[in-house]
Design a protein around this motif. Sequence first.
Motif, short mmCIF file in Angstrom:
data_model
loop_
_atom_site.label_atom_id
_atom_site.label_comp_id
_atom_site.label_asym_id
_atom_site.label_seq_id
_atom_site.Cartn_x
_atom_site.Cartn_y
_atom_site.Cartn_z
N UNK A 242 3.06 5.55 -3.63
CA UNK A 242 4.12 6.33 -4.27
C UNK A 242 5.19 6.73 -3.27
N UNK A 243 4.77 6.93 -2.04
CA UNK A 243 5.74 7.33 -1.00
C UNK A 243 6.51 6.12 -0.46
N UNK A 244 6.23 4.93 -1.02
CA UNK A 244 6.98 3.74 -0.64
C UNK A 244 6.39 3.01 0.56
N UNK A 245 5.14 3.29 0.88
CA UNK A 245 4.51 2.63 2.03
C UNK A 245 4.24 1.16 1.68
N UNK B 184 -4.59 5.64 -1.01
CA UNK B 184 -3.67 4.52 -1.10
C UNK B 184 -2.63 4.76 -2.18
N UNK B 185 -3.02 5.43 -3.27
CA UNK B 185 -2.06 5.69 -4.37
C UNK B 185 -0.90 6.56 -3.90
N UNK C 297 -8.74 -0.86 1.20
CA UNK C 297 -7.82 0.12 0.62
C UNK C 297 -8.50 0.81 -0.56
N UNK C 298 -8.32 2.10 -0.70
CA UNK C 298 -8.99 2.79 -1.81
C UNK C 298 -8.33 4.13 -2.18
N UNK C 299 -8.67 4.63 -3.36
CA UNK C 299 -8.27 5.97 -3.78
C UNK C 299 -9.57 6.64 -4.20
#
Lengths: 49, 719
Positions: B129-132, B124-125, B149-151
């Motif tokens: 960062x990619x603007x999603x 998710x991170x 959602x997770x990292x």
Amino acid sequence: MTIGFQEIVALAIVVVIVGAVVFRRLRARRRIKRTGEASVKVDEISRRR
Amino acid sequence: MPRRPLIAVLGCPNTGKSTVFNRLTGLRQRTGNYPGVTVEKITGVARLGNREVDLVDLPGTYSLAADGPESGITLDVVLGMAEGLPRPDVVLLVADATNLRRSLYLFSQTRELGLPVAVALNMQDVAERQGERLDVRVLAQQVSAPVAPMTANRGKGVQGLRSILERLLAEEGVSAVPVMPEVREAAVDLQADLVGPAPELACVERAIIDTGGEFERRLVGAGGQKARGTLENIRRRLRRQMGDESLQSREARRRYRQVDQWLGQSGAAGPQSFAARTGWLERLVSHPVSGPVVFLAVMSAVFQAVGAWAAPLMDAISTFFEEVGAWALVRLPDGALSSLLIDGLWSGVGAVVVFVPQIIFLFALVLFLEDCGYMARASFLMDRLLRICGLSGQSFIPLLSGFACAVPAIMATRVVGDRRARLATIVAIPLMTCSARLPVYALLISGFVPPAYFLNGWINLHGLILLGLYVLGIAGGAVSAFLTRRIALRGAGASFFMEMPPFRWPNPRVLSLKLTAKVRVFLTRAGTVIAAACVIIWALGYFPRSDVIAADFAERRATVELAAEGPDGSDYRLRRLNAEERAAQLEFSLLGRVGKAIEPVFRPLGWDWRVSASVVAGFPAREVVIGVMGTVYALGSEAEGNAGLRERLQASRWPDGRPVFTLAMALGLLVFYAFALQCVSTVAVIGRETNSWRWAAGAWVYMSGFAWLAGMLTYQLAA
């Protein structure tokens, strides 16, 4: 040759070490046969299919 | 006792599925095999609230369609048809938030199976960062399944996922409306028509859709020609209904339409181009010109770093073992016991433990490159080169792993889809310079190749020879693969499809866990098999002892002591006599007799009986050979005092006084080691992975024969 006390103890140690290693291997082999498990921990990459 | 609930972890390759699995189970996991197929079964236990659940990590897959028994495992496990596993209570689908479309395709198939499904939206991170700007709540409503959602590599969102799984375990699954209702209808009819135990509906559906697939094979296998005829009729009818489009393509089209609808409603950005997602770094490492340059630079840096960082630690360990051995030698009473402890166990194990630093650094760097996503680019770059040898980019990671150890590398060939390419890769892997060859190379190069520097000291001869041996291994592997594909396994190569994972920083915790596991495996081997080999060799080299030799040397020692003019002079001559006695007793021992018997075979390579005996004793595992040489030369060394193994080898002589270890002989021995298949584990794993002992025996015979020939030619030419 003359076999003294030291030689007998040394040979006994050799037999114990080798026996323990062989026993471990055989036990692992039996487990593999029983459960179908591989003996080698597989590298992470091999899981990436 | 009621069984623990089972959760199946499913996902596309490179979605971080194994990281999520590791986060949930920690170290409580087991690696095994599904019976009958070469797919790893990775199971673990996780705690959810106050109960324990079993987890099974399935091989990464893009779809439930199966073209072989290996890919059929996924559906088998999810439907509870895999041997030794019950039907899962929940399916956890791990999705890559940066490439959600592909993961949701698999989800679209999974939700039709009637099991509760949870989605772990991983990475998710990176997506943020990619603007999603995806609305997770809306997505969950759209797909009618909980989404967490997770990292995973940072441990974020794991608790939320645990709560979702705990809740889902109490729920009954609801089968979603099928995307292909016509196929479902036909499958129900076909299932009713079949005689014998009815296969699962989902398997019948896959048999109808996937022409030539695994489930078609199973259906025809069970129902015979009649089932084949019915299947063909159904397909023809469905194709007519669908305007002559193939069922597979119709399924893909419908599912992607459904996925795009979900994503559109959830506010996800449209599909981004690969270059836009990854930027300048991607362009640099995948470029046809800069890519290979970066690759060569990275690989050279890895090998230089391993050499430079490991050397001081190796020296320290080596000194420690020598000093402790010397300390014990003067304190223990002379005899069989002290010889066993110092010459057998301590020298043998010490000679292997010394290579731990090298292994730590090599694995740490390779694991780092792998986890940050660079290795996938390297596979892509290597694809063209490997195609010349009849392999593909898929073989690159297994081949590269071969530089560490051939055993996991051969198991890693399971990623190679094409059977012929896989067999050719298996044959090439044992020729890659594995870490067990390094000790032999290091010892012989530092002992017998004179130091020389070129280009103002930037390049040294030792490094060049080491590099040459790596190149020799690679060339040998390439030739083996080429010949295997041309002679034994002719046929066109399969296409290679892979997805580039995004570049990301590896998680230090995951890296250190993997590294610890690797070092532990090496050390347990050093601690068990190698120790056993060393004591066996010690016993063979110590027994039987000749009373005649002992009496002769006792007499000569007495003469020296009587004639001693000063303590220093007699001390020197006594040490010399002790060394000569050790050499004479070793020659008289069983090992000496075996070595002498096989010496003629290896004479053309310039080896004396001690080298021949060590190499033959090292056939079960090449890392043992240094330990064995340590034992053999400690037992029968002609060098004085507490000299290291290198000095003992330099001091060994033929009966006429010529040194045994000359530059020519050392080069021949190095070349022999570059090609010989001296590893019983590798032979065993080849047998298991190819399911044929003929391949294992064939590989051993041809590599040993070739090694002897190449070693002999090198020695004769260099001499």
